[in-house]
Enzyme design. Sequence first.
Site, PDB file in Angstrom:
ATOM      1  N   HIS A   1       6.065   0.290  -4.374  1.00  0.00           N
ATOM      2  CA  HIS A   1       5.537  -0.547  -3.293  1.00  0.00           C
ATOM      3  C   HIS A   1       5.029   0.331  -2.158  1.00  0.00           C
ATOM      4  O   HIS A   1       5.591   1.393  -1.875  1.00  0.00           O
ATOM      5  CB  HIS A   1       6.620  -1.493  -2.771  1.00  0.00           C
TER       6      HIS A   1
ATOM      7  N   CYS B   1      -0.275  -4.526  -3.489  1.00  0.00           N
ATOM      8  CA  CYS B   1       0.182  -3.877  -2.266  1.00  0.00           C
ATOM      9  C   CYS B   1      -0.603  -2.617  -1.936  1.00  0.00           C
ATOM     10  O   CYS B   1      -0.984  -2.390  -0.789  1.00  0.00           O
ATOM     11  CB  CYS B   1       1.674  -3.567  -2.354  1.00  0.00           C
TER      12      CYS B   1
ATOM     13  N   ASP C   1       3.051  -4.922   6.666  1.00  0.00           N
ATOM     14  CA  ASP C   1       2.990  -5.042   5.208  1.00  0.00           C
ATOM     15  C   ASP C   1       2.325  -6.355   4.828  1.00  0.00           C
ATOM     16  O   ASP C   1       2.894  -7.427   5.014  1.00  0.00           O
ATOM     17  CB  ASP C   1       4.411  -4.966   4.624  1.00  0.00           C
TER      18      ASP C   1
END
Length: 355
Positions: free
Chosen positions: A157, A109, A172
């Site tokens: 995250h 991420c 995202d």
Amino acid sequence: MGSTDPPTSLTQVALDKADWPLFTKAQLLEYFERIDLPQSHLESIVLQDGLQAGTVEYGLPLLQAIVRHHSSRVTFDNLVLHYSAHKTVTLDPVALFERIVRQKRGGRCMEQNSFLAAVLRSIGYEVRSGGGRVSRAMSPYPEVRQHQSTTYDGWNHMLNLVRIGSEWHVVDVGMGSMGPNMVIPLRDGFETTSIAPRLIRLQLRPIAESYASAPAAGGEGRPGPPLLWCYDCCYRPSESSPADNVWTPVYCFTEAEFLPQDYEMMSWFTSTNPRSFFTRYVTCTKMLLDESEEHVVGNLTLFVDTIRKQVGATRSVEAECKTEEARVKALADVFGIVLTEDEVQGLPDDRKLQT
């Protein structure tokens, strides 16, 4: 052994906008080629006039296309933590451009969303990066899922918020098959179909883990637990009774802006701690588009030694890698990731597949 000399500078956001890490038009075209962005979007007025990036009419369609094509061409993976001699992660946008665009690799991420934030800012979008806690309902460990599914990890995250018109939108590309993989407005109660029939939603609510108690009925002066944005999935929505839908928490996040130095700490922990999912298991995911390339319809995921395919609600085992050679070949054939000999040799013996 690393140097013990005190640093001469520390990670920060450049205070002068002219010093922000931005990509040139030529580099952006390389990136667009990497994700196979259709010609119709390459002709977007936004790429000629960055001021149009924040508009619903022009900026939103281009942003949606970038997110869709990025998630289907750039793999969500942790391969650098396994197939490399150094086992270290960079969050430097220049290094990430080389790795993601020119070496055709992916990342987790913080690598993916750090890179995408720099791309979007280079185009003209207003981007604010944030942090989230992944739900333990997503844990690969059965005991954790069984007993702690209503709790969340620490800040582990990264996601981006992009302003379009008068609203911020969640962008995202760093949550693999469980991520939104689409642009969604930061709106309490927002709900939509993502990968049909799966529903996703955003709610602004407190999480169970809070020392702050709920305010007494009719009481004043007690604000209650803090509210967080919670992103949830419903895998099998009820057609007859939506009220019966079972929602699974995926992650929660805050609107507070996270800085590069925050991600530096978060990435270091998740990429070095022996209890981290990323340091224990080899994984690689790419999303699948429909024939029109207008919708994400599923994913291909390698987890340890098995490649599974999901399209809609249909799941199947595509291949089982019995040996290390088979896994390396699958990464090349299925995911387009061709490892160098040095990278293959960098995998520790205790993580190699054995016959």
